[in-house]
Design a protein around this motif. Structure first.
Motif, PDB file in Angstrom:
ATOM      1  N   ASP A 124       0.634  -1.315  -0.126  1.00 44.87           N
ATOM      2  CA  ASP A 124      -0.093   0.144   0.071  1.00 44.87           C
ATOM      3  C   ASP A 124       0.847   1.264   0.080  1.00 44.87           C
ATOM      4  OD1 ASP A 124       0.951  -0.088   2.589  1.00 44.87           O
ATOM      5  OD2 ASP A 124      -1.019   0.069   3.504  1.00 44.87           O
ATOM      6  N   GLY A 125       2.354   1.124  -0.045  1.00 48.30           N
ATOM      7  CA  GLY A 125       3.040   2.336  -0.174  1.00 48.30           C
ATOM      8  C   GLY A 125       3.599   2.776   1.046  1.00 48.30           C
ATOM      9  N   HIS A 126       2.951   2.249   2.279  1.00 44.58           N
ATOM     10  CA  HIS A 126       3.232   2.444   3.588  1.00 44.58           C
ATOM     11  C   HIS A 126       3.677   1.352   4.499  1.00 44.58           C
ATOM     12  CE1 HIS A 126       3.502   5.419   7.074  1.00 44.58           C
ATOM     13  NE2 HIS A 126       2.568   4.508   7.488  1.00 44.58           N
ATOM     14  N   PHE A 127       4.842   0.928   4.642  1.00 47.88           N
ATOM     15  CA  PHE A 127       5.223  -0.032   5.605  1.00 47.88           C
ATOM     16  C   PHE A 127       5.295   0.338   6.874  1.00 47.88           C
ATOM     17  CE2 PHE A 127       8.827  -3.474   6.224  1.00 47.88           C
ATOM     18  CZ  PHE A 127       8.054  -4.461   6.747  1.00 47.88           C
ATOM     19  N   ASP A 128       4.444   0.491   7.586  1.00 48.21           N
ATOM     20  CA  ASP A 128       4.445   1.242   8.849  1.00 48.21           C
ATOM     21  C   ASP A 128       5.290   0.615  10.038  1.00 48.21           C
ATOM     22  OD1 ASP A 128       2.712  -0.316  10.192  1.00 48.21           O
ATOM     23  OD2 ASP A 128       1.081   0.614   9.548  1.00 48.21           O
ATOM     24  N   ALA A 129       5.110   1.142  11.001  1.00 52.92           N
ATOM     25  CA  ALA A 129       6.168   0.695  12.382  1.00 52.92           C
ATOM     26  C   ALA A 129       5.791  -0.426  12.904  1.00 52.92           C
ATOM     27  CB  ALA A 129       6.257   1.886  13.402  1.00 52.92           C
ATOM     28  N   HIS A 130       4.407  -0.693  13.051  1.00 57.46           N
ATOM     29  CA  HIS A 130       3.773  -1.932  13.407  1.00 57.46           C
ATOM     30  C   HIS A 130       4.121  -3.061  12.480  1.00 57.46           C
ATOM     31  CE1 HIS A 130       1.367   0.272  16.650  1.00 57.46           C
ATOM     32  NE2 HIS A 130       0.872   1.086  15.718  1.00 57.46           N
ATOM     33  N   GLU A 131       3.814  -2.848  11.269  1.00 56.65           N
ATOM     34  CA  GLU A 131       4.069  -3.912  10.373  1.00 56.65           C
ATOM     35  C   GLU A 131       5.757  -4.295  10.125  1.00 56.65           C
ATOM     36  OE1 GLU A 131       0.737  -2.589   7.170  1.00 56.65           O
ATOM     37  OE2 GLU A 131       2.567  -1.662   6.717  1.00 56.65           O
ATOM     38  N   GLN A 132       6.419  -3.256  10.417  1.00 58.76           N
ATOM     39  CA  GLN A 132       7.914  -3.368  10.286  1.00 58.76           C
ATOM     40  C   GLN A 132       8.320  -4.202  11.787  1.00 58.76           C
ATOM     41  OE1 GLN A 132      10.443  -0.077   9.823  1.00 58.76           O
ATOM     42  NE2 GLN A 132       9.118   0.585   8.381  1.00 58.76           N
ATOM     43  N   ALA A 133       7.649  -3.883  12.569  1.00 59.37           N
ATOM     44  CA  ALA A 133       8.014  -4.679  14.139  1.00 59.37           C
ATOM     45  C   ALA A 133       7.605  -6.035  14.162  1.00 59.37           C
ATOM     46  CB  ALA A 133       7.105  -3.905  15.251  1.00 59.37           C
ATOM     47  N   VAL A 134       6.291  -6.567  13.572  1.00 60.28           N
ATOM     48  CA  VAL A 134       5.872  -8.036  13.497  1.00 60.28           C
ATOM     49  C   VAL A 134       6.836  -8.614  12.390  1.00 60.28           C
ATOM     50  CG1 VAL A 134       3.582  -7.623  14.335  1.00 60.28           C
ATOM     51  CG2 VAL A 134       3.974  -7.555  11.735  1.00 60.28           C
ATOM     52  N   VAL A 135       7.337  -8.147  11.280  1.00 56.80           N
ATOM     53  CA  VAL A 135       8.229  -8.828  10.445  1.00 56.80           C
ATOM     54  C   VAL A 135       9.489  -8.855  10.961  1.00 56.80           C
ATOM     55  CG1 VAL A 135       9.311  -8.592   8.064  1.00 56.80           C
ATOM     56  CG2 VAL A 135       7.024  -7.941   8.459  1.00 56.80           C
ATOM     57  N   ARG A 136       9.940  -7.908  11.866  1.00 55.44           N
ATOM     58  CA  ARG A 136      11.287  -8.079  12.646  1.00 55.44           C
ATOM     59  C   ARG A 136      11.040  -9.123  13.637  1.00 55.44           C
ATOM     60  NH1 ARG A 136      11.288  -3.186  14.808  1.00 55.44           N
ATOM     61  NH2 ARG A 136      11.723  -2.311  12.623  1.00 55.44           N
ATOM     62  N   GLU A 137      10.026  -9.231  14.205  1.00 51.35           N
ATOM     63  CA  GLU A 137       9.848 -10.375  15.238  1.00 51.35           C
ATOM     64  C   GLU A 137       9.661 -11.549  14.597  1.00 51.35           C
ATOM     65  OE1 GLU A 137       6.988  -9.914  18.870  1.00 51.35           O
ATOM     66  OE2 GLU A 137       6.584  -7.966  17.695  1.00 51.35           O
ATOM     67  N   ALA A 138       9.197 -11.826  13.226  1.00 51.99           N
ATOM     68  CA  ALA A 138       9.439 -13.055  12.684  1.00 51.99           C
ATOM     69  C   ALA A 138      10.811 -13.349  12.197  1.00 51.99           C
ATOM     70  CB  ALA A 138       8.495 -12.934  11.306  1.00 51.99           C
ATOM     71  N   CYS A 139      11.526 -12.353  11.783  1.00 48.53           N
ATOM     72  CA  CYS A 139      13.232 -12.795  11.644  1.00 48.53           C
ATOM     73  C   CYS A 139      13.610 -13.407  12.810  1.00 48.53           C
ATOM     74  CB  CYS A 139      13.711 -11.536  11.144  1.00 48.53           C
ATOM     75  SG  CYS A 139      13.483 -10.567   9.664  1.00 48.53           S
ATOM     76  N   PHE A 140      13.318 -12.742  13.926  1.00 49.88           N
ATOM     77  CA  PHE A 140      14.034 -13.479  15.116  1.00 49.88           C
ATOM     78  C   PHE A 140      13.543 -14.788  15.454  1.00 49.88           C
ATOM     79  CE2 PHE A 140      14.267  -8.857  16.691  1.00 49.88           C
ATOM     80  CZ  PHE A 140      15.565  -8.921  16.581  1.00 49.88           C
ATOM     81  N   ALA A 141      12.297 -15.168  15.113  1.00 54.28           N
ATOM     82  CA  ALA A 141      11.554 -16.359  15.040  1.00 54.28           C
ATOM     83  C   ALA A 141      12.311 -17.297  14.183  1.00 54.28           C
ATOM     84  CB  ALA A 141       9.970 -16.311  14.938  1.00 54.28           C
ATOM     85  N   LEU A 142      12.639 -16.961  13.215  1.00 55.65           N
ATOM     86  CA  LEU A 142      13.219 -17.565  12.235  1.00 55.65           C
ATOM     87  C   LEU A 142      15.016 -17.915  12.313  1.00 55.65           C
ATOM     88  CD1 LEU A 142      11.104 -16.254   9.055  1.00 55.65           C
ATOM     89  CD2 LEU A 142      11.258 -18.739   9.786  1.00 55.65           C
ATOM     90  N   GLY A 143      15.323 -16.994  13.074  1.00 52.33           N
ATOM     91  CA  GLY A 143      16.618 -17.034  13.247  1.00 52.33           C
ATOM     92  C   GLY A 143      17.566 -16.180  12.288  1.00 52.33           C
ATOM     93  N   LEU A 144      16.835 -15.461  11.727  1.00 54.74           N
ATOM     94  CA  LEU A 144      17.391 -14.482  10.801  1.00 54.74           C
ATOM     95  C   LEU A 144      17.602 -12.994  11.159  1.00 54.74           C
ATOM     96  CD1 LEU A 144      15.107 -15.496   7.682  1.00 54.74           C
ATOM     97  CD2 LEU A 144      17.508 -16.190   7.953  1.00 54.74           C
ATOM     98  N   PRO A 145      18.781 -12.338  10.829  1.00 56.01           N
ATOM     99  CA  PRO A 145      19.225 -11.017  11.330  1.00 56.01           C
ATOM    100  C   PRO A 145      18.367  -9.978  10.435  1.00 56.01           C
ATOM    101  CG  PRO A 145      20.766 -11.786   9.610  1.00 56.01           C
ATOM    102  CD  PRO A 145      19.793 -13.018  10.070  1.00 56.01           C
ATOM    103  N   PRO A 146      17.503  -9.245  11.126  1.00 54.44           N
ATOM    104  CA  PRO A 146      16.592  -8.359  10.535  1.00 54.44           C
ATOM    105  C   PRO A 146      17.365  -7.240  10.111  1.00 54.44           C
ATOM    106  CG  PRO A 146      16.068  -8.610  12.851  1.00 54.44           C
ATOM    107  CD  PRO A 146      17.405  -8.943  12.644  1.00 54.44           C
ATOM    108  N   HIS A 147      18.519  -6.988   9.962  1.00 57.43           N
ATOM    109  CA  HIS A 147      19.380  -6.181   8.955  1.00 57.43           C
ATOM    110  C   HIS A 147      19.229  -6.385   7.717  1.00 57.43           C
ATOM    111  CE1 HIS A 147      22.913  -7.928   9.353  1.00 57.43           C
ATOM    112  NE2 HIS A 147      22.937  -8.417  10.655  1.00 57.43           N
ATOM    113  N   GLU A 148      19.482  -8.046   7.594  1.00 57.77           N
ATOM    114  CA  GLU A 148      19.440  -8.356   6.166  1.00 57.77           C
ATOM    115  C   GLU A 148      18.384  -7.975   5.244  1.00 57.77           C
ATOM    116  OE1 GLU A 148      19.249 -13.168   4.423  1.00 57.77           O
ATOM    117  OE2 GLU A 148      20.048 -12.617   6.377  1.00 57.77           O
ATOM    118  N   PHE A 149      17.148  -7.785   5.900  1.00 55.31           N
ATOM    119  CA  PHE A 149      16.133  -7.222   5.041  1.00 55.31           C
ATOM    120  C   PHE A 149      15.693  -5.674   5.280  1.00 55.31           C
ATOM    121  CE2 PHE A 149      15.686 -11.645   6.283  1.00 55.31           C
ATOM    122  CZ  PHE A 149      15.547 -12.040   5.468  1.00 55.31           C
ATOM    123  N   GLY A 150      16.885  -5.014   5.834  1.00 53.61           N
ATOM    124  CA  GLY A 150      16.668  -3.485   5.895  1.00 53.61           C
ATOM    125  C   GLY A 150      15.683  -3.016   7.188  1.00 53.61           C
ATOM    126  N   LEU A 151      15.613  -3.972   8.098  1.00 56.00           N
ATOM    127  CA  LEU A 151      14.644  -3.772   9.108  1.00 56.00           C
ATOM    128  C   LEU A 151      15.426  -3.447  10.412  1.00 56.00           C
ATOM    129  CD1 LEU A 151      12.290  -6.983   8.593  1.00 56.00           C
ATOM    130  CD2 LEU A 151      11.758  -4.751   8.072  1.00 56.00           C
TER     131      LEU A 151
END
Length: 151
Positions: A124-151
């Motif tokens: 939708d053109g707006h990756f808001d802070a809440h959306e970024q936060a849950v994707v960041r948490e998913a990175c941790f759950a997957l054992g991936l560094p969020p910075h790899e995805f610019g988070l």
């Protein structure tokens, strides 16, 4: 480059990477983790209004990578996940993150799940802070560094 342009470029790059790996992304764990991720992004602020649900469901149905799976099955899984999140966001979020973590056994699938979250969040053109936060948490759950995805 404006934030909006960077966001569109990032989502476009993620979708290109996903499409290139489409034939590798056919497991049930990937399907379930992807639908959990989509639900988390749709309800990232703790609610998912009908227009948000419809928008994400439409994106899921038209995503080239997710066409490996029956659209009706994806929609049902997505809707069930959103229902869990709207009934009790905290409990639902834990459930979604557990489902996402199952994709961590295969690195390509784990990265693809995160990329789907970014594509859906940025659609939708707006990756808001809440959306970024849950994707960041998913990175941790997957054992991936969020910075790899610019988070």
């Amino acid at each position: 480059m404006a934030l909006w342009d960077r966001l569109k470029e990032s989502a476009s790059q993620m979708q290109t990477q996903l499409t290139a790996k489409k034939n590798e992304l056919t497991s049930g764990a990937f399907r379930d983790a992807s639908m959990a991720m989509c639900a988390l992004v749709a309800a990232a602020d703790g609610t998912a209004d009908p227009s948000e649900r419809q928008r994400v469901a439409q994106l899921v149905a038209t995503n080239d990578v997710l066409r490996n799976f029956p659209a009706d099955d994806l929609r049902r899984r997505f809707e069930e996940n959103v229902d869990k999140l709207t009934a009790d966001f905290g409990f639902g979020k834990v459930s979604m993150l557990q489902e996402i973590a199952k994709a961590g056994k295969r690195p390509a699938e784990a990265r693809a799940v995160v990329q789907i979250g970014i594509v859906i969040g940025g659609a939708d053109g707006h990756f808001d802070a809440h959306e970024q936060a849950v994707v960041r948490e998913a990175c941790f759950a997957l054992g991936l560094p969020p910075h790899e995805f610019g988070l």
